[in-house]
Design an enzyme around this catalytic site. Structure first.
Site, PDB file in Angstrom:
ATOM      1  N   HIS A 243      22.969  11.050  28.536  1.00  0.00           N
ATOM      2  CA  HIS A 243      23.472  12.417  28.320  1.00  0.00           C
ATOM      3  C   HIS A 243      23.131  13.361  29.486  1.00  0.00           C
ATOM      4  CE1 HIS A 243      24.275  11.367  24.096  1.00  0.00           C
ATOM      5  NE2 HIS A 243      23.062  10.851  24.048  1.00  0.00           N
TER       6      HIS A 243
HETATM    7  O1  RIB Z   1      21.188  14.756  22.248  1.00  0.00           O
HETATM    8  C1  RIB Z   1      20.780  14.267  23.501  1.00  0.00           C
HETATM    9  C2  RIB Z   1      19.750  15.159  24.114  1.00  0.00           C
HETATM   10  O2  RIB Z   1      18.563  15.183  23.307  1.00  0.00           O
HETATM   11  C3  RIB Z   1      19.282  14.657  25.484  1.00  0.00           C
HETATM   12  O3  RIB Z   1      18.896  15.749  26.257  1.00  0.00           O
HETATM   13  C4  RIB Z   1      18.089  13.814  25.137  1.00  0.00           C
HETATM   14  O4  RIB Z   1      17.173  13.704  26.235  1.00  0.00           O
HETATM   15  C5  RIB Z   1      17.463  14.626  24.043  1.00  0.00           C
HETATM   16  O5  RIB Z   1      16.711  15.674  24.654  1.00  0.00           O
END
Ligand code: RIB
Ligand code: CA
Length: 314
Positions: A243
């Site tokens: 992500h």
């Molecule tokens: O939903 C994904 C996010 O939540 C990313 O930033 C992961 O590292 C967690 O922080």
């Protein structure tokens, strides 16, 4: 063009690690003026230490990590060891940090950094819950008009949520902080799971990363392989999205991303949908947009860029 100055606020997290490494591998385009840690994927003591280890792995122990808030503004802390492992960086075998943590609180570091630079110079890149950013805005409202842009990973709309059916993790953990940021008037670019779910890494890419053979790439591959197992469990595939590096990817190659300006509000009251980013994608409210919402990504060139930039690191 001189490199764009960015302040990364992070809760490492294997995918945070990739975002930081991608930025470090792109010094012509990005200058990291500071890193602040926040409680999120794992408690603050671990996210701060993890951020240090990632920077030192890449030979950038000169960048100090400033620990920020240990818990969200209102709700109790909710962490994600079930995804990232107890350390928050399971799969990696990174050396213990050598450098000391910054003595300034992360919230104060954000304020001092914004106030010390010209208005419009600093872009803030939150990769975790927005607690530090919101607390900085509350403590020193003068920073709001001076922030160039906030480009963050968080939220979801047609994809719903990844932590509850309605809420993505970063917003779910601290919805009140997100509400402060979304109502601040700062230019926002949101990289939600609708976009990051298209940032899947493939087993072939992982193999290419490991075959770079240099320490940073090999450790990154180890972290990604651990992180990918969660994907297999959740989605039943061997392709899982990273992500957070999408935030850095957007800063480096905005043409690889597509989205539109929308009016976005944060649910902070409902017990079933708290933390939902309510994205008015079709402008039915006729409200003035407050956020660029990204939805599409051209994956192959993004991952090619990430491989190339991480392979530059020692
Ligand atoms: O939903 C994904 C996010 O939540 C990313 O930033 C992961 O590292 C967690 O922080
Ligand atoms: Ca994160």
């Amino acid at each position: 063009m001189s490199p764009r100055k960015i302040l990364i606020d992070t809760d490492p997290g294997q995918d945070d690690a990739f975002a930081i490494l991608l930025a470090l591998g792109s010094p012509e385009e990005l200058e990291i003026v500071g890193v602040t840690a926040v409680a999120g994927n794992v408690p603050l003591s671990r996210t701060a230490r993890n951020a240090q280890m990632i920077l030192e792995l890449a030979g950038r122990g000169d960048i100090t990590v400033y620990p920020g808030c240990q818990r969200p503004m209102v709700r109790p802390l909710f962490t994600a060891e079930y995804v990232h492992g107890d350390s928050g960086l399971d799969g990696g075998d990174l050396p213990e940090p050598v450098q000391p943590l910054g003595q300034t609180h992360g919230v104060d570091f954000i304020i001092e950094t914004i106030m010390a630079h010209e208005p419009g110079e600093i872009t803030i890149c939150p990769l975790g819950p927005m607690t530090n950013i919101a607390m900085a805005m509350v403590k020193e409202p003068a920073i709001v008009a001076r922030i160039r842009e906030i480009v963050f990973m968080g939220g979801g709309f047609f994809e719903g949520g990844n932590t509850t059916p309605a809420a993505e993790f970063n917003i779910y953990v601290d919805p009140h902080a997100a509400h402060v940021v979304f109502t601040s008037g700062v230019p926002l670019t949101m990289v939600p799971i609708d976009c990051t779910y298209k940032a899947v890494m493939t087993p072939g890419w992982l193999k290419d990363l490991r075959n770079v053979g240099k320490k940073t790439a090999v450790e990154a591959a180890g972290m990604a392989e651990f992180y990918q197992r969660w994907g297999n469990t959740k989605f039943g595939t061997d392709e899982y999205p990273l992500h957070d590096p999408c935030v850095i990817g957007y800063l480096l190659r905005p043409e690889l991303f597509k989205g539109r300006s929308c009016y976005v509000t944060i649910e902070i009251a409902s017990p079933t949908t708290i933390g939902m980013t309510v994205v008015d994608w079709w402008n039915v409210t006729k409200q003035e947009p407050n956020c660029m919402v990204l939805r599409d990504l051209d994956n192959p060139p993004f991952y090619q860029l990430m491989l190339e930039r991480i392979s530059r690191l020692p």
